[in-house]
Design a protein around this motif. Structure first.
Motif, short mmCIF file in Angstrom:
data_model
loop_
_atom_site.label_atom_id
_atom_site.label_comp_id
_atom_site.label_asym_id
_atom_site.label_seq_id
_atom_site.Cartn_x
_atom_site.Cartn_y
_atom_site.Cartn_z
N LEU A 186 -7.00 -2.69 14.09
CA LEU A 186 -7.14 -4.14 13.89
C LEU A 186 -8.57 -4.61 14.19
O LEU A 186 -8.98 -5.66 13.72
N GLU A 187 -9.32 -3.80 14.93
CA GLU A 187 -10.73 -4.09 15.18
C GLU A 187 -11.60 -3.58 14.04
O GLU A 187 -12.59 -4.20 13.68
N ASN A 188 -11.20 -2.43 13.48
CA ASN A 188 -11.92 -1.82 12.36
C ASN A 188 -10.91 -0.96 11.61
O ASN A 188 -10.41 0.02 12.17
N ILE A 189 -10.62 -1.30 10.38
CA ILE A 189 -9.56 -0.61 9.65
C ILE A 189 -9.85 0.89 9.50
O ILE A 189 -8.91 1.69 9.41
N ALA B 178 0.86 -1.20 0.00
CA ALA B 178 0.00 0.00 0.00
C ALA B 178 0.88 1.23 0.00
O ALA B 178 1.95 1.25 0.59
N GLY B 179 0.42 2.24 -0.65
CA GLY B 179 1.14 3.50 -0.68
C GLY B 179 0.57 4.37 -1.77
O GLY B 179 0.49 3.95 -2.93
N THR B 180 0.13 5.52 -1.41
CA THR B 180 -0.53 6.40 -2.36
C THR B 180 0.49 7.22 -3.13
O THR B 180 1.37 7.83 -2.53
N ASP B 181 0.38 7.18 -4.44
CA ASP B 181 1.28 7.97 -5.30
C ASP B 181 0.86 9.43 -5.28
O ASP B 181 -0.30 9.74 -5.49
N THR B 182 1.82 10.30 -5.04
CA THR B 182 1.55 11.73 -5.10
C THR B 182 2.74 12.39 -5.77
O THR B 182 3.84 11.85 -5.74
N PRO B 183 2.69 13.51 -6.40
CA PRO B 183 1.47 14.28 -6.59
C PRO B 183 0.70 13.81 -7.82
O PRO B 183 1.22 13.83 -8.92
N VAL B 184 -0.50 13.41 -7.58
CA VAL B 184 -1.44 13.01 -8.61
C VAL B 184 -2.73 13.76 -8.31
O VAL B 184 -3.15 13.82 -7.15
N PRO B 185 -3.37 14.34 -9.31
CA PRO B 185 -4.61 15.07 -9.04
C PRO B 185 -5.63 14.22 -8.29
O PRO B 185 -5.80 13.04 -8.59
N TYR B 186 -6.26 14.80 -7.29
CA TYR B 186 -7.31 14.18 -6.48
C TYR B 186 -6.81 13.03 -5.60
O TYR B 186 -7.62 12.25 -5.11
N VAL B 187 -5.51 12.91 -5.44
CA VAL B 187 -4.95 11.93 -4.51
C VAL B 187 -4.28 12.73 -3.40
O VAL B 187 -3.32 13.44 -3.63
N PHE B 188 -4.83 12.61 -2.21
CA PHE B 188 -4.37 13.43 -1.10
C PHE B 188 -3.63 12.56 -0.09
O PHE B 188 -4.18 11.55 0.38
N PRO B 189 -2.38 12.91 0.24
CA PRO B 189 -1.62 12.12 1.21
C PRO B 189 -2.42 11.95 2.51
O PRO B 189 -3.10 12.87 2.96
N GLY B 190 -2.34 10.81 3.09
CA GLY B 190 -3.07 10.53 4.32
C GLY B 190 -4.46 10.03 4.02
O GLY B 190 -4.74 8.84 4.16
N GLU B 191 -5.31 10.89 3.57
CA GLU B 191 -6.70 10.52 3.26
C GLU B 191 -6.75 9.39 2.23
O GLU B 191 -7.50 8.43 2.37
N SER B 192 -5.94 9.48 1.20
CA SER B 192 -5.94 8.46 0.16
C SER B 192 -5.41 7.13 0.68
O SER B 192 -5.92 6.07 0.31
N LEU B 193 -4.42 7.18 1.55
CA LEU B 193 -3.90 5.94 2.13
C LEU B 193 -4.94 5.31 3.06
O LEU B 193 -5.12 4.09 3.06
N HIS B 194 -5.64 6.13 3.83
CA HIS B 194 -6.70 5.59 4.68
C HIS B 194 -7.72 4.85 3.83
O HIS B 194 -8.13 3.73 4.16
N ARG B 195 -8.12 5.46 2.75
CA ARG B 195 -9.11 4.82 1.85
C ARG B 195 -8.53 3.56 1.23
O ARG B 195 -9.23 2.55 1.09
N GLU B 196 -7.27 3.60 0.84
CA GLU B 196 -6.62 2.43 0.25
C GLU B 196 -6.64 1.26 1.23
O GLU B 196 -6.93 0.12 0.85
#
Length: 95
Positions: free
Chosen positions: A73-76, A4-22
């Motif tokens: 670990l109880e709820n991602i 897992a790891g969010t690529d940035t800078p990519v439009p509409y991909v926000f560090p932190g928030e995008s990784l949480h969603r991933e």
């Protein structure tokens, strides 16, 4: 190997928030919460060739961590409950 790891800078991909969603999507796809967390930490460090410096909490390693208000670990989705952020062993942010 799943990493897992969010690529940035990519439009509409926000560090932190995008990784949480991933991480949430990885769990909905069948990984356990622990497997998803490891994909973003230990496995990512291994893939980058830096497993000796970061990716797990051990003495002598870089101390960039987030303290959460609930157990992922109880709820991602609990990865979103960030209470404090430490970088290089120093508190950088507190809720």
């Amino acid at each position: 190997m799943i990493v897992a790891g969010t690529d940035t800078p990519v439009p509409y991909v926000f560090p932190g928030e995008s990784l949480h969603r991933e991480l949430e999507l990885l769990v909905s796809a069948g990984l356990t919460p622990m497997q998803a967390v490891m994909a973003a930490t230990k496995t990512a460090a291994e893939l980058l060739g830096h497993a000796d410096r970061f990716g797990t909490l051990q003495a002598g390693r870089s101390a960039d961590i987030q303290l959460l208000g609930a157990n992922p670990l109880e709820n991602i989705s609990n990865v979103r409950s960030v209470e404090m952020v430490f970088r290089d062993g120093k508190m950088m942010w507190k809720k």
